[in-house]
Design a protein around this motif. Structure first.
Motif, mmCIF file in Angstrom:
data_model
loop_
_atom_site.group_PDB
_atom_site.id
_atom_site.type_symbol
_atom_site.label_atom_id
_atom_site.label_comp_id
_atom_site.label_asym_id
_atom_site.label_seq_id
_atom_site.Cartn_x
_atom_site.Cartn_y
_atom_site.Cartn_z
ATOM 1 N N GLU A 1 0.668 -1.000 0.191
ATOM 2 C CA GLU A 1 -0.345 -0.386 -0.014
ATOM 3 C C GLU A 1 0.880 1.015 -0.190
ATOM 4 O O GLU A 1 2.088 1.702 0.282
ATOM 5 C CB GLU A 1 -1.006 -0.017 1.027
ATOM 6 C CG GLU A 1 -2.099 -1.167 1.337
ATOM 7 C CD GLU A 1 -2.678 -0.984 0.088
ATOM 8 O OE1 GLU A 1 -3.538 0.274 -0.049
ATOM 9 O OE2 GLU A 1 -3.561 -2.302 -0.818
ATOM 10 N N TRP A 2 0.489 2.144 -0.241
ATOM 11 C CA TRP A 2 1.078 3.599 -0.471
ATOM 12 C C TRP A 2 0.656 4.244 0.884
ATOM 13 O O TRP A 2 0.359 4.034 1.485
ATOM 14 C CB TRP A 2 0.292 4.380 -1.162
ATOM 15 C CG TRP A 2 0.643 4.688 -3.019
ATOM 16 C CD1 TRP A 2 0.015 3.571 -4.303
ATOM 17 C CD2 TRP A 2 2.369 4.507 -3.450
ATOM 18 N NE1 TRP A 2 0.724 3.804 -4.905
ATOM 19 C CE2 TRP A 2 1.856 4.192 -4.362
ATOM 20 C CE3 TRP A 2 3.545 5.450 -2.733
ATOM 21 C CZ2 TRP A 2 3.207 4.295 -5.502
ATOM 22 C CZ3 TRP A 2 4.955 4.754 -3.809
ATOM 23 C CH2 TRP A 2 4.595 4.465 -5.301
ATOM 24 N N GLY A 3 2.341 4.673 2.036
ATOM 25 C CA GLY A 3 1.505 5.410 2.625
ATOM 26 C C GLY A 3 2.610 6.461 2.700
ATOM 27 O O GLY A 3 3.536 6.934 2.298
ATOM 28 N N LEU A 4 2.002 7.737 3.864
ATOM 29 C CA LEU A 4 2.297 8.840 3.590
ATOM 30 C C LEU A 4 3.952 8.958 4.244
ATOM 31 O O LEU A 4 4.009 8.468 4.666
ATOM 32 C CB LEU A 4 1.560 9.673 4.687
ATOM 33 C CG LEU A 4 0.512 10.295 4.198
ATOM 34 C CD1 LEU A 4 -0.482 11.181 5.275
ATOM 35 C CD2 LEU A 4 0.663 11.810 2.575
ATOM 36 N N LEU A 5 4.367 9.584 3.210
ATOM 37 C CA LEU A 5 5.961 9.618 3.557
ATOM 38 C C LEU A 5 6.165 10.965 4.842
ATOM 39 O O LEU A 5 6.677 12.185 4.063
ATOM 40 C CB LEU A 5 6.936 9.616 1.865
ATOM 41 C CG LEU A 5 8.375 10.341 2.881
ATOM 42 C CD1 LEU A 5 9.026 8.703 3.345
ATOM 43 C CD2 LEU A 5 9.279 10.272 1.225
ATOM 44 N N LEU A 6 6.314 10.625 6.023
ATOM 45 C CA LEU A 6 6.347 12.071 7.252
ATOM 46 C C LEU A 6 8.084 12.144 7.331
ATOM 47 O O LEU A 6 7.892 12.782 7.936
ATOM 48 C CB LEU A 6 5.254 10.801 8.443
ATOM 49 C CG LEU A 6 3.920 11.081 8.119
ATOM 50 C CD1 LEU A 6 3.407 10.613 9.262
ATOM 51 C CD2 LEU A 6 3.565 11.877 7.362
ATOM 52 N N ASP A 7 8.711 10.950 7.227
ATOM 53 C CA ASP A 7 10.028 10.739 7.333
ATOM 54 C C ASP A 7 10.858 10.912 5.895
ATOM 55 O O ASP A 7 10.731 9.628 5.857
ATOM 56 C CB ASP A 7 10.706 9.819 8.010
ATOM 57 C CG ASP A 7 11.887 9.701 8.724
ATOM 58 O OD1 ASP A 7 12.811 10.664 8.007
ATOM 59 O OD2 ASP A 7 12.289 9.127 9.016
#
Length: 199
Positions: A129-135
């Motif tokens: 799944e695509w996840g938000l890139l927070l780091d």
């Protein structure tokens, strides 16, 4: 009816864009602005994945269009820019475009929209799944990032597929959705930027 759906999507897009603009013009914390862009991209990513280009087009500026980049390096001279009307017609468009040059081989990326999308715009590995890139340190990109130079007043939200252990996580890929503010204050999708590890 499709026209009712398009009108509803445009109204929702305008409401979110206005909300973002008002958050930016006040002294709101940066987190609120970031959340508004994340809400906007949460609507856009499923449209890309489902190829609902007619509704996706409502998020694109009627004046500026949207630039599509196959790699993290945004090339203003060579990356393709499509108008709102062109994006709306993507599903039926069988034309072959030169999207850029493949990293490593130097071969031209000559593909139809239908061929380009699964390779460079949405997930190649459906199991992830695509996840938000927070780091940003989670993405081992070796591509020069020119987003801020190309879009000095722009904002983006980046999604990441982290890759797999079998490939030493070098099969990661990201999708950056960039936004610019129009003259009337609304934010529109101005960039769809794919990135991956390149040799």
């Amino acid at each position: 009816m499709l026209s009712d759906q398009l009108l509803a999507a445009q109204e929702q897009n305008n409401a979110l864009s206005t909300q973002i603009a008002s958050l930016e013009s006040t002294s709101c914390p940066l987190e609120l602005v970031k959340d508004a862009f994340e809400s906007l991209t949460a609507e856009i990513l499923p449209l890309l994945q489902s190829q609902d280009f007619a509704v996706l087009a409502t998020f694109i500026s009627p004046e500026l269009g949207t630039r599509i980049s196959p790699y993290g390096y945004v090339n203003v001279d060579k990356d393709l820019v499509f108008t709102r009307e062109q994006v709306a017609a993507f599903r039926s468009n069988q034309g072959i475009y030169r999207w850029g040059v493949q990293a490593g081989s130097g071969m031209d990326i000559n593909l139809t929209v239908a061929e380009y999308r699964p390779e460079y715009a949405t997930n190649q590995t459906p199991a992830q799944e695509w996840g938000l890139l927070l780091d940003p340190s989670r993405k081992a990109s070796n591509t020069i990032d020119y987003f801020a130079e190309v879009y000095p007043d722009g904002h983006y939200v980046e999604y990441l597929q982290p890759g797999t252990e079998a490939y030493g996580y070098l099969d990661w890929q990201s999708l950056r959705l960039g936004f610019q503010q129009s003259g009337e204050g609304a934010y529109y999708l101005s960039a769809i930027i794919h990135d991956e590890w390149t040799p």
